[in-house]
Design an enzyme around this catalytic site. Structure first.
Site, PDB file in Angstrom:
ATOM      1  CB  CYS A 241      63.868  24.112  20.829  1.00 38.69           C
ATOM      2  SG  CYS A 241      63.639  25.562  19.771  1.00 38.69           S
ATOM      3  CD  GLU A 366      62.652  16.616  24.424  1.00 44.69           C
ATOM      4  OE1 GLU A 366      63.350  17.019  23.483  1.00 44.69           O
ATOM      5  OE2 GLU A 366      61.442  16.875  24.535  1.00 44.69           O
TER       6      GLU A 366
END
Length: 387
Positions: A241, A366
């Site tokens: 993801c 991220e």
């Protein structure tokens, strides 16, 4: 005189007609619905409740996913949408990215058919909002160290732990929560209002203020086995993801850089210093030339990565290359544009200081810049230098 930062490389000629149409649709939506208000949202440290349905109307939520009410666009088209959204504000792109590339992708890739049918159409329309609970107070770059646990109790699971820095957390109708289990790691869909599940917004942020960032607390949260994502049994689940989200950032951060350059070009053309435009000075032009060079190189890299993704041959190390380059160069561009704006550059009347503040977070989340350097370094040398 050329005034469009990507005109020198004729970037539009590299896109398909459909990609340009999607890009222009998102740009028009941003100019009409978002840009006039974003400075106020940043000041207020809040975003409207109706953003989800508004994004759903133009089809950007989970737009690169197939079926279940999702548009099924190309990776490049999704990247271009991220670029236009982040040209307004990184927080708004984060909203779309977390919804589509983290929460929706987790359900689409690792969920059951029942979970997909229940959640994805509502999430694509923006009627249901999702968040992604992976990062913990003591574990960011090392998700394997997570302390959140899930234990079996009859036909249910009981979750205990905490997640932090969670975009959309308090607005989410469903949280994708990752936890340790006896067999390794697993993902669970935890709905708002489940007993023992609470959220707390993180305030006093100087970055991503036009975004909701929350802490998730799970104290004896009981969910049925049907809430577990059946396809995810290891860290491969959440990491896949993250790769989706990082790809969007590769394009998105360049949107912030482009907006900074465009505003700066207008400013230096109008601002007079010692009886001539600021644009007429050599140092101004040198800064502009260097910034456009880095932006255009970043656009070409992002487009190549998008073409590779659409062809099904994009390794995660290449995504790290894109995320590292785009965020690092965009932040440098935002800072340089602020210098050209002088004192005007420290207000939210102009976007560079807001983009610079936001990009400090985008550089980190991220996967930090340092982690992406090590991922690339391992690919080049065969040696893991993470510890």
């Amino acid at each position: 005189m050329t005034r469009t930062p990507d005109q020198l490389i004729d970037f539009d000629a590299l896109l398909t007609e459909e990609e340009r149409m999607i890009r222009d649709t998102v740009r028009g939506f941003c100019d009409e619905r978002l840009r006039p208000h974003v400075a106020d949202w940043f000041e207020a440290h809040d975003i409207p409740d109706d953003l989800g349905p508004a994004f759903g109307e133009i089809g950007v939520l989970g737009m690169h996913l197939e079926g279940y009410g999702c548009a099924g666009t190309s990776a490049v088209a999704y990247g271009l949408a991220c670029l236009e959204l982040e040209a307004v504000d990184s927080g708004l792109r984060s909203f779309v990215s977390v919804q589509g590339s983290l929460a929706m992708y987790a359900i689409h890739r690792w969920g059951s058919e029942e979970q997909r049918n229940h959640w994805l159409p509502e999430m694509a329309a923006g009627r249901a909002i999702g968040c992604f609970g992976l990062t913990e107070p003591d574990f960011g770059s090392n998700p394997a160290g997570m302390r959140t646990t899930a234990r079996r109790d009859g036909g249910d699971w009981v979750l205990d732990g905490a997640k932090t820095w969670i975009t959309n957390g308090s607005r989410a109708d469903v949280a994708v929560v990752w936890a340790r289990v006896d067999e390794g790691y697993a993902g669970f869909l935890v709905e708002r209002g489940t007993p023992g599940f609470t959220t707390h917004d993180i305030g006093r942020k100087m970055s991503l203020r036009a975004s909701i960032t929350s802490e998730l607390v799970l104290e004896g949260v009981r969910v049925p086995d049907s809430a577990r994502l059946p396809g995810a049994t290891s860290l491969r689940g959440p990491l896949s993801c993250l790769n989706e989200a990082r790809f969007g950032i590769t394009f998105g951060a360049l949107g912030a850089a482009r907006d900074c350059i465009e505003q700066t070009l207008d400013y230096v053309a109008a601002r007079e210093v010692f009886d001539k435009p600021l644009a007429a000075y050599q140092l101004t032009q040198a800064k502009l030339a260097d910034m456009v060079l880095e932006l255009d190189k970043g656009l070409l890299l992002a487009l190549q990565l998008g073409r590779m993704k659409d062809a099904g041959r994009l390794p995660h190390q290449a995504i790290s290359l894109g995320k590292l380059n785009s965020t690092r160069e965009a932040l440098a561009i935002a800072r340089t544009c602020r210098t050209l704006l002088g004192a005007s550059g420290i207000t939210t009347e102009y976007s560079p200081i807001r983009h610079a503040n936001n990009l400090e977070s985008v550089l980190t989340y991220e996967g930090t810049a340092e982690m992406h350097q090590l991922i690339i370094g391992q690919e080049l040398t065969g040696e893991a230098a993470f510890r």
